[in-house]
Scaffold this motif. Structure first.
Motif, PDB file in Angstrom:
ATOM      1  N   MET A 138      46.565  45.095 -19.998  1.00 62.05           N
ATOM      2  CA  MET A 138      46.806  45.894 -20.353  1.00 62.05           C
ATOM      3  C   MET A 138      46.410  47.303 -20.228  1.00 62.05           C
ATOM      4  O   MET A 138      47.115  48.284 -19.327  1.00 62.05           O
ATOM      5  N   VAL A 139      44.541  47.026 -20.001  1.00 61.35           N
ATOM      6  CA  VAL A 139      44.124  47.730 -19.805  1.00 61.35           C
ATOM      7  C   VAL A 139      43.969  48.303 -18.326  1.00 61.35           C
ATOM      8  O   VAL A 139      44.411  48.920 -17.482  1.00 61.35           O
ATOM      9  N   PHE A 140      44.102  47.212 -17.236  1.00 55.22           N
ATOM     10  CA  PHE A 140      43.367  47.306 -15.897  1.00 55.22           C
ATOM     11  C   PHE A 140      44.936  47.032 -14.739  1.00 55.22           C
ATOM     12  O   PHE A 140      44.607  47.356 -13.877  1.00 55.22           O
ATOM     13  N   TYR A 141      45.633  46.162 -15.629  1.00 56.16           N
ATOM     14  CA  TYR A 141      47.107  46.430 -14.973  1.00 56.16           C
ATOM     15  C   TYR A 141      48.082  47.097 -15.210  1.00 56.16           C
ATOM     16  O   TYR A 141      48.727  47.515 -14.493  1.00 56.16           O
ATOM     17  N   GLU A 142      47.969  47.597 -16.532  1.00 53.61           N
ATOM     18  CA  GLU A 142      49.341  47.908 -17.269  1.00 53.61           C
ATOM     19  C   GLU A 142      49.209  49.864 -17.247  1.00 53.61           C
ATOM     20  O   GLU A 142      49.397  50.472 -17.833  1.00 53.61           O
ATOM     21  N   GLY A 143      47.180  50.279 -17.254  1.00 57.56           N
ATOM     22  CA  GLY A 143      46.604  51.173 -17.561  1.00 57.56           C
ATOM     23  C   GLY A 143      46.714  51.900 -19.050  1.00 57.56           C
ATOM     24  O   GLY A 143      46.781  52.900 -19.171  1.00 57.56           O
ATOM     25  N   TYR A 144      46.912  51.036 -19.873  1.00 55.66           N
ATOM     26  CA  TYR A 144      46.885  51.684 -21.912  1.00 55.66           C
ATOM     27  C   TYR A 144      45.338  51.616 -22.379  1.00 55.66           C
ATOM     28  O   TYR A 144      44.408  50.912 -21.089  1.00 55.66           O
ATOM     29  N   LYS A 145      45.435  52.811 -22.760  1.00 56.76           N
ATOM     30  CA  LYS A 145      43.933  53.385 -23.121  1.00 56.76           C
ATOM     31  C   LYS A 145      43.439  52.342 -24.466  1.00 56.76           C
ATOM     32  O   LYS A 145      44.124  51.783 -24.938  1.00 56.76           O
ATOM     33  N   GLN A 146      42.037  52.239 -24.202  1.00 55.20           N
ATOM     34  CA  GLN A 146      41.647  51.504 -25.955  1.00 55.20           C
ATOM     35  C   GLN A 146      42.293  51.869 -26.867  1.00 55.20           C
ATOM     36  O   GLN A 146      42.374  50.559 -27.703  1.00 55.20           O
ATOM     37  N   LYS A 147      42.236  52.849 -27.111  1.00 58.38           N
ATOM     38  CA  LYS A 147      42.875  53.620 -28.858  1.00 58.38           C
ATOM     39  C   LYS A 147      44.221  52.438 -28.532  1.00 58.38           C
ATOM     40  O   LYS A 147      44.759  51.579 -30.071  1.00 58.38           O
TER      41      LYS A 147
END
Length: 359
Positions: free
Chosen positions: A146-155
């Motif tokens: 989610m964070v590195f591939y899809e670019g979601y923020k931690q929140k």
């Protein structure tokens, strides 16, 4: 003026083009990265040291990094990207030499990754490396994707998994330190775009070390000083919290993000504990010349009551001036746009200064 012509004039060391375009674009980049990394308060990270390091790189390669610019990328964007590489490289050397705690190697690497347009295979390889390293931790696999591939923020990740942003941030930092940074250095260490920039070392030339710049150094330096003076005046008018606070006058209060347990171990909380009277074990309220606002206990709704309490306290104590730091925007994992609305009423108080990102 066509960008090809600008590049041609830069390569011919024309003073006017160098001043207007090279120094102009670098100055714009410096203002952006100074805000992000607090460059002006770090030894050897002033504008001219970084700009001349970049200029020497262009000279060494006969300005080929500019002539090879993709047609669909604006010259200003391309040069700001190149300047960013210089900044990141300088920060790595600064961290090793001065053991600076404000910019960790992992955060520098994450900024490095986000600053460039990598293809999907690169990001996929990052996720695969993390998955292999944490082979038995499915949650780490999903967070990494989610964070590195899809670019979601931690929140956003935290909201999906019922975790606090700070808990997600801790996992991401662990991935960065243990997997991502070593992986990128090992597999992409020669760089994308400005390949051998990392091999330059920490050499910082004197302001006029590059002869072709001599004709423009003084004028450009005056422009920089004028810009900084204007920025300082604007900060006073807008009551903006300085990016770097090392001392306080009587009646001034350092407002920082804390945790309910009052463990002031890092970031602004550590500064408050070491310099401004924050009490170990006290997670909220006035303590010495500091004021703690808990940010680690959950979502925005759990922070708001403490911010409201602070605003009321500031309203009742006009004899004090409060410098609010970007609370919640570090290890707690929130973004300025999340926290800033909580301080809407504080904007009307003459005795409260807010971070520029909150305004």
């Amino acid at each position: 003026m066509e960008e090809e012509l600008i590049i041609s004039r830069l390569a011919k060391y024309e003073a006017y083009a160098t001043k207007k375009y090279f120094y102009g674009y670098c100055r714009r980049a410096y203002n952006v990265f100074d805000h992000r990394y607090n460059l002006r308060n770090k030894t050897g990270m002033d504008f001219y040291s970084l700009a001349h390091e970049y200029y020497l790189h262009l000279m060494k390669h006969d300005f080929k990094p500019l002539t090879d610019k993709p047609r669909d990328v604006r010259l200003s964007t391309w040069m700001m990207r190149g300047f960013h590489f210089v900044v990141l490289d300088a920060l790595k050397h600064y961290n090793r030499e001065f053991d600076a705690h404000t910019v960790s190697d992992s955060s520098v690497m994450l900024d490095y990754m986000r600053a460039n347009d990598y293809d999907e295979s690169f990001l996929s390889n990052i996720v695969d490396a993390i998955t292999h390293h944490y082979s038995n931790d499915r949650k780490m696999h999903e967070i990494a994707h989610m964070v590195f591939y899809e670019g979601y923020k931690q929140k956003e990740v935290g909201a999906q998994y019922g975790m606090t942003p700070s808990a997600v941030n801790q996992r991401v930092k662990r991935m960065m330190d243990e997997v991502v940074t070593p992986f990128v250095i090992e597999n992409y260490g020669n760089g994308i775009y400005y390949g051998d920039l990392a091999a330059h070392g920490s050499f910082v030339p004197s302001p006029c070390a590059a002869a072709p710049c001599e004709a423009v150094c003084d004028d450009a330096a005056i422009d920089i000083c004028n810009d900084n003076n204007m920025k300082d005046n604007d900060m006073e008018k807008k009551r903006i919290t300085p990016d770097f606070i090392t001392s306080l006058k009587p009646g001034e209060i350092f407002v920082f993000g804390s945790n309910l347990a009052g463990i002031h171990a890092g970031g602004a909380a550590r500064m408050a504990y070491e310099k401004f009277g924050a009490e170990w074990g006290n997670g909220a309220g006035l303590q010495g010349q500091s004021y703690a606002i808990p940010t680690m206990q959950g979502g925005i709704e759990t922070i708001k009551p403490y911010v409201d309490e602070f605003v009321n306290f500031a309203r009742e104590h006009k004899e004090l001036h409060f410098f609010v730091t970007p609370i919640g925007c570090g290890i707690a994992g929130f973004e300025p746009e999340d926290i800033a609305p909580l301080f809407a009423e504080a904007k009307e108080l003459d005795n409260v200064s807010l971070p520029e990102t909150f305004l």
